[in-house]
Design a protein around this motif. Structure first.
Motif, PDB file in Angstrom:
ATOM      1  N   SER A  26       0.775  -1.113  -0.010  1.00 38.09           N
ATOM      2  CA  SER A  26       0.041  -0.100  -0.134  1.00 38.09           C
ATOM      3  C   SER A  26       1.043   1.274   0.029  1.00 38.09           C
ATOM      4  CB  SER A  26      -1.196   0.182   1.334  1.00 38.09           C
ATOM      5  OG  SER A  26      -0.083  -0.086   2.234  1.00 38.09           O
ATOM      6  N   SER A  27       0.330   2.451  -0.051  1.00 40.87           N
ATOM      7  CA  SER A  27      -0.857   2.828  -0.311  1.00 40.87           C
ATOM      8  C   SER A  27      -1.238   2.779  -1.878  1.00 40.87           C
ATOM      9  CB  SER A  27      -1.484   3.999   0.305  1.00 40.87           C
ATOM     10  OG  SER A  27      -0.391   5.228  -0.169  1.00 40.87           O
ATOM     11  N   ASP A  30       1.464   4.850  -3.541  1.00 34.69           N
ATOM     12  CA  ASP A  30       2.686   4.104  -3.551  1.00 34.69           C
ATOM     13  C   ASP A  30       2.882   2.864  -4.520  1.00 34.69           C
ATOM     14  OD1 ASP A  30       3.557   5.597  -1.766  1.00 34.69           O
ATOM     15  OD2 ASP A  30       3.014   4.833  -0.110  1.00 34.69           O
ATOM     16  N   GLU A  55      -2.150  -5.010  -1.058  1.00 34.60           N
ATOM     17  CA  GLU A  55      -3.573  -5.108  -0.158  1.00 34.60           C
ATOM     18  C   GLU A  55      -4.559  -5.286  -1.245  1.00 34.60           C
ATOM     19  OE1 GLU A  55      -4.768  -4.488   2.756  1.00 34.60           O
ATOM     20  OE2 GLU A  55      -2.951  -4.477   4.054  1.00 34.60           O
ATOM     21  N   PHE A  58      -6.035  -2.932  -3.578  1.00 32.44           N
ATOM     22  CA  PHE A  58      -5.419  -2.121  -4.446  1.00 32.44           C
ATOM     23  C   PHE A  58      -5.137  -3.036  -5.729  1.00 32.44           C
ATOM     24  CE2 PHE A  58      -3.800   0.346  -0.658  1.00 32.44           C
ATOM     25  CZ  PHE A  58      -4.914   1.160  -0.891  1.00 32.44           C
ATOM     26  N   ARG A  77      -4.172  -4.644   6.775  1.00 36.13           N
ATOM     27  CA  ARG A  77      -4.626  -3.552   7.341  1.00 36.13           C
ATOM     28  C   ARG A  77      -6.018  -4.185   8.369  1.00 36.13           C
ATOM     29  NH1 ARG A  77      -4.886   1.435   2.963  1.00 36.13           N
ATOM     30  NH2 ARG A  77      -2.860   2.000   3.258  1.00 36.13           N
ATOM     31  N   GLN A 111       8.788  -1.356  -0.449  1.00 32.02           N
ATOM     32  CA  GLN A 111       8.028  -0.567   0.794  1.00 32.02           C
ATOM     33  C   GLN A 111       8.880  -0.206   1.746  1.00 32.02           C
ATOM     34  OE1 GLN A 111       4.019  -1.745   1.425  1.00 32.02           O
ATOM     35  NE2 GLN A 111       3.530   0.247   2.306  1.00 32.02           N
ATOM     36  N   SER A 215      -7.099  11.579   1.276  1.00 37.04           N
ATOM     37  CA  SER A 215      -7.129  11.116   2.782  1.00 37.04           C
ATOM     38  C   SER A 215      -6.463  12.193   3.725  1.00 37.04           C
ATOM     39  CB  SER A 215      -6.177   9.889   2.902  1.00 37.04           C
ATOM     40  OG  SER A 215      -4.931  10.386   2.661  1.00 37.04           O
ATOM     41  N   GLY A 295      -3.588   9.112  -4.759  1.00 34.66           N
ATOM     42  CA  GLY A 295      -3.730   7.921  -5.476  1.00 34.66           C
ATOM     43  C   GLY A 295      -4.295   8.126  -6.923  1.00 34.66           C
TER      44      GLY A 295
END
Length: 374
Positions: A26-27, A30, A55, A58, A77, A111, A215, A295
Motif C-alpha cells: 500500500s497505499s 505508492d 493489499e 489495490f 490492514r 516498501q 485522505s 492515488g
C-alpha cells in the motif's frame, strides 16, 4: 541506472524463467509509483515471471498490468484490527499458503516497512535466491529498521529521490540491470484508445476529470476554486466528471456538479462509486485530469493523460509527475494554488499535446474573462 548489489543476475540470465516477487502492499499512490519496476524487469529479463503482494483493495489496478504473472492479495490492514479472531487466522493461513506456492529467485521489498519485511520473509526462496530491501530511509517516505534486518541484501539509496525512481533503482541494483530514463507504468497499453484522446472528437467528448478527494484535509483544494475552474472548462467546451471514494467525497462532487449545472444541465457529471479498475478505465477515456496529490491522480500520470496535479506543500519533487515534457505538470503554492495558476498550467499541457499556442486554446482570453484567479 546500473545495479551491482545483487549476485542473482548472472544466475537469472542463465535461467529460462527467473521468478521474482515484488512486495509493495500500500497505499494506492505508492503502488502506482512502483509499477514501472515490472516493465523494467521484463526489459532486462524477457522471460521473467513476476508476482506481486498487495493489499486486496489495490489489486484491481495491478490486474491492468499485463506484465504480472500473479497478484497475491492480502488484508493486513484489516487483520491487524482483530488479530486473534478465527476469521483472521483462517485468512492469514490461506494467504501464507498462497504466497508460498512458488520458490523465488529474488524477493524485493519495495516498501521498507516491518509488515512488508515480514511478508518478504515468509516467501520461499529457490536455491541461491535472496531477499532484497532498502537499507535506509529516503526523504518524505516511511521506513522501519526491520526491513533491512530481515533481508539478505540491504541496498542504500540516495535519500533525496523521487518515489518512482526509488523503487526502480532498488530493483535494478538488486538484479543488476540498467533501466531507461522514462518510466513505463504498463497501464497505457491496456487502454490504447487513450493514445488518441485529442484525435477522436467522437469520444466521450472532451471530458475532464476532477480528482478532489484525498485522505488528508491539508491537501484539499477549496470547493469554490473547483467550481470556478469548472466554469472556465465548461466555457471552453469541456464536460466535468467527478469521482469519489466515500460519502464525504461524494457530497463534495455533488456540490461542485450542482453549481456547474445551474446554467445548463450536463456541464458536470458525478460518477457512481467505482471499483479501482473501472475508475481507471473511465479516467483513460477522459481527455485529461486535474487533481490534488492522491492515488487517483497518480493513476492519471500512469495513464499518461494530460494532467495538472495540485500541491499545497512543496513535495511535488518527490511524488509529482515529471514536468519535463510539459504534458503533465504540478502546481504548488501556499496556502493553495490559485484558479488562474491551475488554468494556465492546464493550457500549457494542452499546448504540449496539441502543438498549439496556449492563447489559441483559451476561449476566454479574447473576451478578457480569463485573467485573475480566485
Amino acid at each position: 541506472m546500473r545495479g551491482n548489489d545483487g549476485d542473482g543476475p548472472q544466475r537469472a540470465r542463465q535461467a529460462s524463467r527467473v521468478k521474482i516477487l515484488l512486495v509493495k502492499l500500500s497505499s494506492l499512490g505508492d503502488v502506482v509509483h512502483a509499477l514501472p519496476v515490472v516493465q523494467d524487469i521484463h526489459a532486462a529479463f524477457p522471460g521473467a515471471q513476476i508476482d506481486w503482494v498487495v493489499e486486496q483493495s489495490f489489486a484491481p489496478v495491478l490486474a491492468l498490468n499485463a506484465g504480472l504473472n500473479r497478484i497475491i492479495p492480502c488484508q493486513i490492514r484489516r487483520w491487524r484490527k482483530s488479530p486473534l479472531a478465527a476469521a483472521t487466522r483462517q485468512q492469514w493461513n490461506a494467504f501464507k499458503a498462497d504466497l508460498r506456492q512458488t520458490d523465488y529467485d529474488a524477493v524485493i521489498d519495495l516498501q521498507g516497512l516491518t509488515k512488508s519485511a515480514l511478508v518478504a520473509r515468509l516467501a520461499r526462496l529457490a536455491p541461491g535466491g535472496k531477499r532484497y530491501a532498502l537499507a535506509n530511509q529516503t526523504e518524505g517516505s516511511g521506513y522501519e529498521a526491520p526491513t533491512r534486518w530481515l533481508a539478505d541484501v540491504a541496498i542504500r539509496i540516495t535519500p533525496h529521490i523521487h518515489a518512482v525512481q526509488r523503487s526502480r533503482e532498488l530493483a535494478a541494483r538488486a538484479l543488476g540491470y540498467t533501466f531507461p530514463p522514462s518510466p513505463d507504468f504498463g497501464l497505457k497499453r491496456h487502454f490504447a484508445q487513450a493514445e488518441h484522446a485529442f484525435a477522436a472528437p467522437e469520444r466521450i467528448a472532451n471530458t475532464v476529470a476532477f480528482v478532489h478527494g484525498t485522505s488528508r484535509a491539508d491537501k484539499e483544494w477549496p470547493l469554490v476554486y473547483w467550481t470556478a475552474l469548472g466554469r472556465r472548462l465548461n466555457a471552453a467546451g469541456y464536460q466535468i466528471v467527478l469521482s469519489h471514494g466515500n460519502a464525504k467525497e461524494q457530497a463534495k462532487s455533488q456540490a461542485i456538479a450542482r453549481v456547474l449545472n445551474e446554467s445548463a444541465p450536463g456541464h458536470a457529471l458525478v460518477w457512481p462509486l467505482l471499483p479501482l479498475d473501472a475508475l481507471t478505465q473511465e479516467l483513460a477515456r477522459c481527455v485529461g485530469v486535474i487533481g490534488v496529490d492522491s492515488g487517483v491522480s497518480h493513476i492519471a500520470v500512469a495513464l499518461d493523460l494530460p494532467h495538472v496535479q495540485l500541491y499545497n506543500f512543496d513535495t511535488a519533487w518527490r511524488t509529482g509527475p515529471d514536468s519535463a515534457a510539459g504534458r503533465q505538470v504540478s502546481v504548488f503554492a501556499k496556502p493553495v494554488p490559485s484558479v488562474d495558476d491551475v488554468w494556465q498550467a492546464w493550457l500549457g499541457c494542452l499546448e504540449m499535446v496539441k502543438g498549439k499556442p496556449s492563447d489559441s486554446l483559451d476561449p476566454l482570453a479574447s473576451s478578457g474573462c480569463g485573467a485573475g484567479g480566485a
